[in-house]
Motif scaffolding. Structure first.
Motif, short mmCIF file in Angstrom:
data_model
loop_
_atom_site.label_atom_id
_atom_site.label_comp_id
_atom_site.label_asym_id
_atom_site.label_seq_id
_atom_site.Cartn_x
_atom_site.Cartn_y
_atom_site.Cartn_z
N LEU A 47 0.85 -1.19 0.00
CA LEU A 47 0.00 0.00 0.00
C LEU A 47 0.88 1.24 0.00
O LEU A 47 1.75 1.39 0.86
N PHE A 70 -0.87 3.20 11.97
CA PHE A 70 -1.13 2.73 10.60
C PHE A 70 0.13 2.85 9.75
O PHE A 70 0.44 1.93 8.98
N ASN A 74 2.39 0.20 7.53
CA ASN A 74 2.28 0.49 6.10
C ASN A 74 3.34 1.53 5.75
O ASN A 74 3.04 2.73 5.66
N GLU A 266 -7.95 4.09 -2.38
CA GLU A 266 -7.49 2.85 -1.76
C GLU A 266 -6.83 3.09 -0.40
O GLU A 266 -7.11 2.40 0.59
N VAL A 267 -5.96 4.10 -0.34
CA VAL A 267 -5.23 4.37 0.90
C VAL A 267 -6.19 4.91 1.96
O VAL A 267 -6.16 4.49 3.12
N LYS A 269 -9.41 4.48 2.18
CA LYS A 269 -10.33 3.41 2.61
C LYS A 269 -9.65 2.49 3.61
O LYS A 269 -10.25 2.10 4.62
N ALA A 270 -8.40 2.13 3.32
CA ALA A 270 -7.67 1.24 4.24
C ALA A 270 -7.51 1.90 5.61
O ALA A 270 -7.66 1.25 6.65
N PHE A 271 -7.22 3.20 5.62
CA PHE A 271 -7.04 3.91 6.89
C PHE A 271 -8.37 4.02 7.64
O PHE A 271 -8.42 3.79 8.86
N ASP A 273 -10.98 2.06 7.35
CA ASP A 273 -11.32 0.70 7.82
C ASP A 273 -10.56 0.39 9.11
O ASP A 273 -11.10 -0.23 10.03
N TYR A 274 -9.31 0.82 9.16
CA TYR A 274 -8.51 0.59 10.36
C TYR A 274 -9.05 1.40 11.53
O TYR A 274 -9.12 0.90 12.67
N SER A 277 -11.81 -0.51 13.02
CA SER A 277 -11.52 -1.88 13.41
C SER A 277 -11.65 -2.06 14.93
O SER A 277 -11.55 -1.10 15.70
#
Length: 308
Positions: A47, A70, A74, A266-267, A269-271, A273-274, A277
């Motif tokens: 990522l 994060f 990453n 993408e980045v 969304k990943a953050f 989502d984290y 979490s």
């Protein structure tokens, strides 16, 4: 003659064996033993990218802490977190100047309806907010009306609300602040103009510092900023605690929003989502005195209407 024949046969056999060896090497070049450099597969794509999150200073401590965790896992991602107020965060994400707009208020409370409609709301936590005073102020509780009188300039001395004979010094937030909007909406029940002599600060950290150091000072802070340098005041006799907020007994709280313009990349969304979490919600959110949104026993809409 016999010796010559034998030598020729040996030479022929040697050349044949050498040719076989070359052929076998070529045929096996794609079938190296497991664990060898030739057998290893190319790693999954890492990522990579950068994010800029701006806005709410009430949410900043959480986003700061989680972004560092994060980035630790990453290495190809860089995240910058800046404050400036919810209004600024919402404006910047709406205009494409930032990737994420952090806000204590719903977008439609600060932006035109068409601009707000372009944003996607990611609610990552709930934060309580409380009136705070200098530790030497001899007041532990204030009613709604007393707070209104103070923040509109009607009451200017602590003796008029049960304290000592001491001038009240207001430490306020700018109009772009989501913390101010939340405090005015749910603690005061109205918007206010800055009384003469009040001090206005952009940062929650600076508000805390000034309230703690200025005799007779009063301000308001998110629970995530409270420490021993200031004294928290009860609201209508109710303490600003997690249990009181979750149950709906204490009314001065807000959702913490992280808005994106359209679907996040993408980045981002990943953050996000984290952020949502279990790892973050059950540790960082609680540790920093925020509340996981799914723990609330009541819900609010953008108009402030309560639903169970």
């Amino acid at each position: 003659m016999k010796k010559t024949v034998v030598l020729l046969m040996v030479l022929t056999l040697t050349l044949a064996l050498a040719a076989c060896g070359q052929n076998n090497k070529g045929n096996n070049s794609g079938n190296a033993a497991p664990g060898s450099s030739e057998a290893s597969e190319s790693p999954a794509s890492e990522l990579k990218g950068s994010l800029l999150a701006t806005g709410s200073s009430a949410l900043q401590p959480l986003v700061d802490q989680v972004s560092k965790k994060f980035m630790d896992t990453n290495k190809g991602v860089s995240i910058q977190v800046q404050a400036g107020g919810s209004g600024q965060g919402l404006t910047q994400v709406s205009e494409g100047q930032s990737d994420i707009g952090n806000s204590d208020v719903f977008a439609e409370e600060k932006l035109d309806a068409d601009k707000a409609a372009e944003l996607i709301d990611h609610q990552v936590a709930v934060v309580g907010m409380a009136a705070v005073v200098n530790p030497n102020v001899a007041v532990d509780n204030l009613t709604k009306q007393q707070l209104v009188d103070i923040f509109t300039g009607k009451v200017t001395n602590w003796k008029d609300v049960g304290g000592n004979d001491q001038k009240i010094q207001i430490i306020n937030r700018p109009s772009s602040s989501g913390t101010r909007a939340t405090f005015e909406k749910y603690a005061l029940g109205q918007k206010t103009e800055d009384p003469k002599g009040s001090i206005q600060e952009d940062s929650s950290g600076t508000v805390r510092k000034l309230v703690g150091e200025t005799p007779g000072a009063i301000g308001y802070l998110a629970l995530s900023y409270l420490n021993e340098s200031v004294k928290t005041v009860k609201y209508e006799g109710v303490e600003a605690t997690v249990d009181n907020i979750v149950s709906g007994t204490y009314p001065v709280w807000a959702y913490e929003h992280m808005y994106t313009k359209g679907e996040p990349n993408e980045v981002a969304k990943a953050f996000l989502d984290y952020m949502l979490s279990d790892e973050v919600q059950n540790s960082d959110v609680v540790e920093l005195d925020y509340i996981p949104a799914n723990q609330m026993q009541i819900k609010r809409d953008a108009q402030g209407n309560i639903t169970k």
